[in-house]
Design an enzyme around this catalytic site. Structure first.
Site, PDB file in Angstrom:
ATOM      1  N   GLU A   7       0.945  -3.186  16.645  1.00 45.66           N
ATOM      2  CA  GLU A   7       0.042  -3.425  17.767  1.00 45.66           C
ATOM      3  C   GLU A   7      -1.170  -4.256  16.822  1.00 45.66           C
ATOM      4  OE1 GLU A   7      -0.640   0.719  18.193  1.00 45.66           O
ATOM      5  OE2 GLU A   7      -1.105   1.050  16.414  1.00 45.66           O
TER       6      GLU A   7
ATOM      7  N   GLN B 278       0.795  -1.177  -0.219  1.00 47.78           N
ATOM      8  CA  GLN B 278       0.126  -0.011   0.057  1.00 47.78           C
ATOM      9  C   GLN B 278       0.990   1.220  -0.011  1.00 47.78           C
ATOM     10  OE1 GLN B 278      -3.627  -0.601   3.089  1.00 47.78           O
ATOM     11  NE2 GLN B 278      -1.970  -1.965   3.705  1.00 47.78           N
TER      12      GLN B 278
ATOM     13  N   GLY C  32       2.814  -4.333   8.790  1.00 48.96           N
ATOM     14  CA  GLY C  32       2.755  -2.847   9.267  1.00 48.96           C
ATOM     15  C   GLY C  32       1.610  -2.347   8.689  1.00 48.96           C
TER      16      GLY C  32
ATOM     17  N   HIS D 114      -1.307   1.169  -4.505  1.00 49.49           N
ATOM     18  CA  HIS D 114      -1.813   2.576  -4.114  1.00 49.49           C
ATOM     19  C   HIS D 114      -1.076   3.639  -5.179  1.00 49.49           C
ATOM     20  CE1 HIS D 114      -4.106   1.702   0.044  1.00 49.49           C
ATOM     21  NE2 HIS D 114      -4.602   1.315  -1.217  1.00 49.49           N
TER      22      HIS D 114
HETATM   23  N1  APR Z   1       6.627  -1.876  12.958  1.00 53.19           N
HETATM   24  C1  APR Z   1       5.588  -2.648  12.540  1.00 53.19           C
HETATM   25  N2  APR Z   1       4.194  -2.028  12.579  1.00 53.19           N
HETATM   26  C2  APR Z   1       4.100  -0.779  12.908  1.00 53.19           C
HETATM   27  C3  APR Z   1       5.329   0.054  13.053  1.00 53.19           C
HETATM   28  C4  APR Z   1       6.624  -0.415  13.272  1.00 53.19           C
HETATM   29  N3  APR Z   1       7.897   0.070  13.632  1.00 53.19           N
HETATM   30  N4  APR Z   1       4.934   1.421  13.371  1.00 53.19           N
HETATM   31  C5  APR Z   1       3.693   1.395  13.142  1.00 53.19           C
HETATM   32  N5  APR Z   1       3.300   0.090  12.815  1.00 53.19           N
HETATM   33  C6  APR Z   1       1.941  -0.286  12.578  1.00 53.19           C
HETATM   34  C7  APR Z   1       0.852   0.585  13.162  1.00 53.19           C
HETATM   35  O1  APR Z   1       0.464  -0.187  14.447  1.00 53.19           O
HETATM   36  C8  APR Z   1      -0.319   0.626  12.239  1.00 53.19           C
HETATM   37  O2  APR Z   1      -1.267  -0.567  12.691  1.00 53.19           O
HETATM   38  O3  APR Z   1       1.718   0.113  11.205  1.00 53.19           O
HETATM   39  C9  APR Z   1       0.464   0.562  10.889  1.00 53.19           C
HETATM   40  C10 APR Z   1       0.118   1.620  10.094  1.00 53.19           C
HETATM   41  O4  APR Z   1      -1.295   1.801   9.921  1.00 53.19           O
HETATM   42  P1  APR Z   1      -1.474   3.115   9.025  1.00 53.19           P
HETATM   43  O5  APR Z   1      -0.877   4.335   9.419  1.00 53.19           O
HETATM   44  O6  APR Z   1      -2.991   3.057   8.885  1.00 53.19           O
HETATM   45  O7  APR Z   1      -0.844   2.838   7.592  1.00 53.19           O
HETATM   46  P2  APR Z   1      -1.561   1.814   6.215  1.00 53.19           P
HETATM   47  O8  APR Z   1      -2.368   0.747   7.282  1.00 53.19           O
HETATM   48  O9  APR Z   1      -0.641   1.654   5.384  1.00 53.19           O
HETATM   49  O10 APR Z   1      -2.763   2.828   5.858  1.00 53.19           O
HETATM   50  C11 APR Z   1      -3.187   2.093   4.622  1.00 53.19           C
HETATM   51  O11 APR Z   1      -4.654   4.236   4.258  1.00 53.19           O
HETATM   52  O12 APR Z   1      -4.351   6.498   4.220  1.00 53.19           O
HETATM   53  C12 APR Z   1      -4.311   5.397   3.241  1.00 53.19           C
HETATM   54  O13 APR Z   1      -3.444   4.964   1.003  1.00 53.19           O
HETATM   55  C13 APR Z   1      -3.178   5.203   2.474  1.00 53.19           C
HETATM   56  O14 APR Z   1      -1.886   3.243   1.885  1.00 53.19           O
HETATM   57  C14 APR Z   1      -2.499   3.920   2.926  1.00 53.19           C
HETATM   58  C15 APR Z   1      -3.771   3.314   3.622  1.00 53.19           C
END
Ligand code: APR
Length: 233
Positions: free
Chosen positions: A203, A91, A175, A109
């Site tokens: 988490e 993503q 992640g 994406h």
């Molecule tokens: N190691 C592992 N996981 C992590 C770490 C880390 N160091 N830091 C954060 N995370 C986890 C968080 O706990 C969370 O569950 O990564 C996740 C990030 O979630 P989001 O910020 O929602 O990102 P993502 O899931 O990629 O968002 C999906 O939403 O905004 C749109 O298009 C955008 O591609 C993106 C989509």
């Protein structure tokens, strides 16, 4: 894990967090500096193209200063050494998987380092700004936009993703918060197809209950550990 031949891996912003790229929904996340509606929608681009182009120019420049981390490098090693099918569906719109050496990567994406021409529909590699409306390398029109899938737009190459899931034995989510569809629904598709499912995340995600196994921790720790495990059969 020994009867695993074909693997689909979904990655999200969490795998790039330790490279210094903001996640979207964490504390101080990217969107908190900008309301999503102000930048990541076709309506925002129509309403205020300069604001949107400047936002993405800033992100495009920022990611070029970042480096892949141990989690990206571990997945690249798995890509090199895994004999069966492997697809990293990301993503993320950064190029850290590729810079770590992964080849079998699909950006559902879009990508910061591409520009999409609304005049000729071509996509060109792009590292500089778009705010000054440069000419499309293919047709010369000044109609380039970020090659990013905005809210309300269709993610790319969904057929390929579902084809890969139908052939896979294992689905691993790394992640991602499980907050945004269709990616958030892949684990349910995987369960319906009888795949084994594993979540590696800092988490529990919103979809944690759908995974056979969930391992919590930082990607740079738990991803290399999992890659060692699966490569040693
Ligand atoms: N190691 C592992 N996981 C992590 C770490 C880390 N160091 N830091 C954060 N995370 C986890 C968080 O706990 C969370 O569950 O990564 C996740 C990030 O979630 P989001 O910020 O929602 O990102 P993502 O899931 O990629 O968002 C999906 O939403 O905004 C749109 O298009 C955008 O591609 C993106 C989509």
């Amino acid at each position: 894990m020994s009867n695993i031949r074909n693997i689909v891996i979904l990655t999200g912003a969490g795998i790039s967090a330790e490279s210094g790229i903001d996640t979207f929904r964490g504390a101080g996340g990217l969107w908190e500096n900008h309301r999503v509606e102000d930048v990541a929608t076709p309506e925002a681009f129509a309403r205020d193209p300069e604001l949107v182009l400047r936002f993405y120019d800033m992100r495009r420049e920022a990611i070029q200063q970042k480096r892949p981390n141990a989690a990206h490098e571990a997945l690249a090693r798995l890509d090199r050494e895994w004999g069966g099918d492997l697809l990293i569906v990301t993503q993320n719109v950064d190029d850290l998987h590729e810079r770590a050496g992964a080849r079998r990567v699909l950006h559902m994406h879009g990508e910061h380092l591409n520009a999409w021409c609304l005049a000729c529909d071509s996509r060109s590699p792009w590292r500089g700004p778009l705010v000054d409306r440069p000419e499309c390398p293919a047709c010369g029109e000044r109609a380039l936009r970020p090659d990013i899938v905005w809210f309300g737009e269709m993610p790319y190459r969904m057929d390929e993703i579902y084809d890969a899931l139908r052939e896979a034995d294992l689905f691993v989510s790394i992640g991602t918060s499980g907050a945004v569809y269709p990616a958030a629904g892949f684990v349910r598709d995987a369960r319906e197809l009888g795949l084994r499912t594993l979540e590696l995340n800092l988490e529990p995600s919103q979809g944690s209950a759908w995974f056979h196994e969930s391992r919590l921790g930082a990607a740079t720790e738990i991803v290399p550990h999992w890659v060692d495990e699966i490569l040693s059969g």
